[in-house]
Design a protein around this motif. Structure first.
Motif, PDB file in Angstrom:
ATOM      1  N   ALA A 286       0.819  -1.226   0.000  1.00 51.59           N
ATOM      2  CA  ALA A 286       0.000   0.000   0.000  1.00 51.59           C
ATOM      3  C   ALA A 286       0.845   1.264   0.000  1.00 51.59           C
ATOM      4  O   ALA A 286       0.356   2.349  -0.329  1.00 51.59           O
ATOM      5  CB  ALA A 286      -0.931   0.009   1.213  1.00 51.59           C
ATOM      6  N   ILE A 287       2.109   1.138   0.365  1.00 52.67           N
ATOM      7  CA  ILE A 287       2.978   2.320   0.464  1.00 52.67           C
ATOM      8  C   ILE A 287       4.161   2.154  -0.477  1.00 52.67           C
ATOM      9  O   ILE A 287       4.960   1.214  -0.353  1.00 52.67           O
ATOM     10  CB  ILE A 287       3.471   2.524   1.915  1.00 52.67           C
ATOM     11  CG1 ILE A 287       2.272   2.761   2.847  1.00 52.67           C
ATOM     12  CG2 ILE A 287       4.448   3.689   1.998  1.00 52.67           C
ATOM     13  CD1 ILE A 287       2.630   2.861   4.312  1.00 52.67           C
ATOM     14  N   LYS A 288       4.265   3.052  -1.413  1.00 53.81           N
ATOM     15  CA  LYS A 288       5.365   3.027  -2.376  1.00 53.81           C
ATOM     16  C   LYS A 288       6.572   3.771  -1.818  1.00 53.81           C
ATOM     17  O   LYS A 288       6.433   4.695  -1.013  1.00 53.81           O
ATOM     18  CB  LYS A 288       4.933   3.678  -3.695  1.00 53.81           C
ATOM     19  CG  LYS A 288       3.769   2.979  -4.372  1.00 53.81           C
ATOM     20  CD  LYS A 288       3.368   3.723  -5.644  1.00 53.81           C
ATOM     21  CE  LYS A 288       2.178   3.056  -6.321  1.00 53.81           C
ATOM     22  NZ  LYS A 288       1.766   3.805  -7.542  1.00 53.81           N
ATOM     23  N   LEU A 289       7.751   3.378  -2.284  1.00 51.95           N
ATOM     24  CA  LEU A 289       8.984   4.071  -1.930  1.00 51.95           C
ATOM     25  C   LEU A 289       9.623   4.605  -3.200  1.00 51.95           C
ATOM     26  O   LEU A 289       9.625   3.940  -4.243  1.00 51.95           O
ATOM     27  CB  LEU A 289       9.955   3.127  -1.219  1.00 51.95           C
ATOM     28  CG  LEU A 289       9.550   2.630   0.172  1.00 51.95           C
ATOM     29  CD1 LEU A 289      10.540   1.596   0.682  1.00 51.95           C
ATOM     30  CD2 LEU A 289       9.432   3.787   1.150  1.00 51.95           C
ATOM     31  N   ALA A 290      10.165   5.824  -3.107  1.00 53.37           N
ATOM     32  CA  ALA A 290      10.822   6.439  -4.262  1.00 53.37           C
ATOM     33  C   ALA A 290      12.117   7.089  -3.809  1.00 53.37           C
ATOM     34  O   ALA A 290      12.203   7.637  -2.700  1.00 53.37           O
ATOM     35  CB  ALA A 290       9.909   7.480  -4.905  1.00 53.37           C
ATOM     36  N   PHE A 291      13.115   7.028  -4.671  1.00 50.63           N
ATOM     37  CA  PHE A 291      14.409   7.653  -4.403  1.00 50.63           C
ATOM     38  C   PHE A 291      14.660   8.710  -5.465  1.00 50.63           C
ATOM     39  O   PHE A 291      14.461   8.469  -6.654  1.00 50.63           O
ATOM     40  CB  PHE A 291      15.526   6.607  -4.435  1.00 50.63           C
ATOM     41  CG  PHE A 291      16.911   7.186  -4.348  1.00 50.63           C
ATOM     42  CD1 PHE A 291      17.342   7.837  -3.207  1.00 50.63           C
ATOM     43  CD2 PHE A 291      17.778   7.085  -5.429  1.00 50.63           C
ATOM     44  CE1 PHE A 291      18.624   8.378  -3.127  1.00 50.63           C
ATOM     45  CE2 PHE A 291      19.062   7.611  -5.362  1.00 50.63           C
ATOM     46  CZ  PHE A 291      19.484   8.267  -4.210  1.00 50.63           C
ATOM     47  N   PHE A 292      15.086   9.906  -5.031  1.00 54.07           N
ATOM     48  CA  PHE A 292      15.371  10.971  -5.987  1.00 54.07           C
ATOM     49  C   PHE A 292      16.722  11.606  -5.698  1.00 54.07           C
ATOM     50  O   PHE A 292      17.177  11.669  -4.549  1.00 54.07           O
ATOM     51  CB  PHE A 292      14.262  12.034  -5.965  1.00 54.07           C
ATOM     52  CG  PHE A 292      14.112  12.765  -4.643  1.00 54.07           C
ATOM     53  CD1 PHE A 292      14.773  13.961  -4.402  1.00 54.07           C
ATOM     54  CD2 PHE A 292      13.297  12.257  -3.642  1.00 54.07           C
ATOM     55  CE1 PHE A 292      14.633  14.629  -3.193  1.00 54.07           C
ATOM     56  CE2 PHE A 292      13.142  12.922  -2.435  1.00 54.07           C
ATOM     57  CZ  PHE A 292      13.820  14.114  -2.213  1.00 54.07           C
ATOM     58  N   ASN A 293      17.366  12.060  -6.763  1.00 57.38           N
ATOM     59  CA  ASN A 293      18.677  12.683  -6.639  1.00 57.38           C
ATOM     60  C   ASN A 293      18.979  13.454  -7.921  1.00 57.38           C
ATOM     61  O   ASN A 293      18.664  12.976  -9.013  1.00 57.38           O
ATOM     62  CB  ASN A 293      19.755  11.618  -6.407  1.00 57.38           C
ATOM     63  CG  ASN A 293      21.072  12.214  -5.946  1.00 57.38           C
ATOM     64  OD1 ASN A 293      21.864  12.664  -6.758  1.00 57.38           O
ATOM     65  ND2 ASN A 293      21.301  12.214  -4.646  1.00 57.38           N
ATOM     66  N   PRO A 294      19.579  14.644  -7.810  1.00 53.71           N
ATOM     67  CA  PRO A 294      19.867  15.413  -9.019  1.00 53.71           C
ATOM     68  C   PRO A 294      20.991  14.826  -9.870  1.00 53.71           C
ATOM     69  O   PRO A 294      21.137  15.196 -11.037  1.00 53.71           O
ATOM     70  CB  PRO A 294      20.269  16.791  -8.468  1.00 53.71           C
ATOM     71  CG  PRO A 294      20.726  16.537  -7.075  1.00 53.71           C
ATOM     72  CD  PRO A 294      19.897  15.390  -6.586  1.00 53.71           C
ATOM     73  N   MET A 295      21.782  13.901  -9.296  1.00 53.04           N
ATOM     74  CA  MET A 295      22.865  13.277 -10.053  1.00 53.04           C
ATOM     75  C   MET A 295      22.365  12.015 -10.758  1.00 53.04           C
ATOM     76  O   MET A 295      21.511  11.310 -10.221  1.00 53.04           O
ATOM     77  CB  MET A 295      24.028  12.920  -9.131  1.00 53.04           C
ATOM     78  CG  MET A 295      24.687  14.112  -8.474  1.00 53.04           C
ATOM     79  SD  MET A 295      26.038  13.624  -7.372  1.00 53.04           S
ATOM     80  CE  MET A 295      25.134  12.820  -6.046  1.00 53.04           C
ATOM     81  N   PRO A 296      22.901  11.709 -11.933  1.00 49.49           N
ATOM     82  CA  PRO A 296      22.479  10.482 -12.623  1.00 49.49           C
ATOM     83  C   PRO A 296      23.036   9.221 -11.973  1.00 49.49           C
ATOM     84  O   PRO A 296      22.512   8.129 -12.182  1.00 49.49           O
ATOM     85  CB  PRO A 296      23.031  10.672 -14.046  1.00 49.49           C
ATOM     86  CG  PRO A 296      24.194  11.599 -13.873  1.00 49.49           C
ATOM     87  CD  PRO A 296      23.830  12.524 -12.748  1.00 49.49           C
ATOM     88  N   ASN A 297      24.119   9.373 -11.191  1.00 50.92           N
ATOM     89  CA  ASN A 297      24.764   8.200 -10.575  1.00 50.92           C
ATOM     90  C   ASN A 297      25.018   8.429  -9.089  1.00 50.92           C
ATOM     91  O   ASN A 297      26.162   8.392  -8.633  1.00 50.92           O
ATOM     92  CB  ASN A 297      26.083   7.889 -11.289  1.00 50.92           C
ATOM     93  CG  ASN A 297      27.029   9.096 -11.311  1.00 50.92           C
ATOM     94  OD1 ASN A 297      26.637  10.224 -10.995  1.00 50.92           O
ATOM     95  ND2 ASN A 297      28.282   8.853 -11.667  1.00 50.92           N
ATOM     96  N   PRO A 298      23.989   8.675  -8.302  1.00 48.85           N
ATOM     97  CA  PRO A 298      24.185   8.926  -6.875  1.00 48.85           C
ATOM     98  C   PRO A 298      24.782   7.706  -6.179  1.00 48.85           C
ATOM     99  O   PRO A 298      24.432   6.563  -6.488  1.00 48.85           O
ATOM    100  CB  PRO A 298      22.765   9.193  -6.370  1.00 48.85           C
ATOM    101  CG  PRO A 298      21.891   8.467  -7.331  1.00 48.85           C
ATOM    102  CD  PRO A 298      22.570   8.604  -8.655  1.00 48.85           C
TER     103      PRO A 298
END
Length: 376
Positions: free
Chosen positions: A181-193
């Motif tokens: 029921a709960i999704k997880l998302a990862f974000f970062n301005p770099m293409p290869n964090p």
């Protein structure tokens, strides 16, 4: 006559410097300057959302340590500096010294629009407790986690804990039967964090996200946050809870000094941790900008290595000798996921990243106990 040594801070670098200084000079008059006589064990913040640790487990009063090592404590905040570092200005008055170690940590950059809508976990226990409470109340939706850096100081970032929160929340939600029921998302301005951990570690981290069905939003500049939303140049996406680790810069009180600063706002130091152009003034940990490889981390282990070198060099300089001790550039961590851990180690000559192992979760717990024993 005993030498007066001041240490600003009560974190990893400050306490390591204090221990090493006392070992090297039993008669030194050492004063620790910090708002409170306590150590917050930040690496274990990742275990608060699941209840594996409680806030009281991470707060270590330093009264016993200070008493055992005959170290004075001044409860105040540094506000400036005079006489080339021989006087530290504080909220409780000036404090004179013959030698100084600046180990007060860094400051997170909060210029991103809407950052007040994000939880900043490395600011301490309170924000992570908010994450725990909000996660417990969330019935469905998305939790987005990400980090960024200081564009003027590539080393001034701390992304490792975000990976640990990310994987730990996945494990926790599965245990609670709520992951679907709960999704997880990862974000970062770099293409290869995560590339600073090494190429092998980066591949393992990305593979782990794919295995855990964690959505990724990479390579687009962050524009800001809104309630329920992360905005980037590549588009925006929904997020009911936003967990974000900004880049770091120097503390605000540095602006009230003539200390040499790096482009990113940290205190410039040489290979011996001595502040550029200063006598008997040293810096260790997040407050400093040091020569070394571009992947050199901002983490407790690195702060300890720098603090030990700073202490040895300060004692040498107070005795009339030139500082010669350098520190090893070494990244060492266990990326924990509540039930396993990925050991990552990087030096200037080698790089290692093991797959997640249950054994490493136990090692991380035992290290916490061992490390804190000297201060409890």
């Amino acid at each position: 006559m005993s030498k007066k040594i001041s240490i600003i801070g009560s974190g990893f670098a400050a306490l390591t410097a204090a221990r090493r200084l006392r070992k090297l000079d039993a008669g030194a008059d050492i004063t620790l300057i910090a708002p409170r006589a306590e150590l917050i064990y930040l690496p274990s913040l990742i275990w608060l959302p699941s209840g594996k640790r409680k806030p009281a487990d991470l707060v270590v009063p330093l009264d016993k340590f200070l008493r055992q090592h005959n170290i004075h404590f001044r409860a105040g905040e540094a506000t400036g500096m005079e006489d080339g570092g021989r006087t530290v200005l504080t909220s409780v008055g000036p404090i004179a010294n013959d030698g100084l170690v600046i180990a007060c940590g860094g400051r997170f950059i909060k210029k991103l629009p809407g950052i007040e809508h994000a939880i900043l976990p490395c600011e301490g226990i309170a924000p992570v407790e908010r994450l725990r409470e909000r996660l417990a109340a969330l019935q469905s939706g998305t939790v987005a986690l990400g980090f960024a850096g200081n564009p003027n100081e590539p080393a001034a970032m701390r992304g490792g804990p975000i990976f640990e929160f990310l994987f730990g929340l996945d494990t926790q939600l599965k245990r609670e039967g709520r992951r679907d029921a709960i999704k997880l998302a990862f974000f970062n301005p770099m293409p290869n964090p995560g590339h600073r951990l090494g190429e092998q570690a980066l591949k393992r981290l990305m593979a782990e996200m794919q295995r855990r069905d964690i959505a990724v939003h990479l390579g687009h500049k962050l524009l800001g946050f809104e309630p329920g939303k992360v905005k980037t140049e590549g588009g925006e996406f929904a997020a009911d809870i936003i967990v974000f680790m900004p880049g770091m810069t120097g503390n605000a009180w540095f602006d009230n000094t003539d200390l040499p600063r790096s482009p990113g706002g940290l205190i410039k130091a040489d290979a011996h941790c001595r502040v550029d152009g200063r006598e008997k003034v040293y810096v260790a940990g997040d407050a400093g900008s040091f020569p070394g490889p571009d992947w050199m981390p901002k983490q407790a282990h690195m702060a300890d290595l720098q603090a030990a070198a700073a202490a040895e060099n300060l004692v040498a300089e107070l005795a009339g000798n030139a500082p010669t001790k350098t520190f090893k550039a070494e990244l060492m961590c266990i990326v924990d996921s509540l039930d396993a851990g990925m050991l990552v180690r990087r030096t200037e000559s080698s790089s290692l990243a093991l797959p997640p192992l249950g054994l490493m979760h136990g090692v991380k717990q035992r290290f916490e106990s061992w490390y804190l024993r000297r201060y409890r």
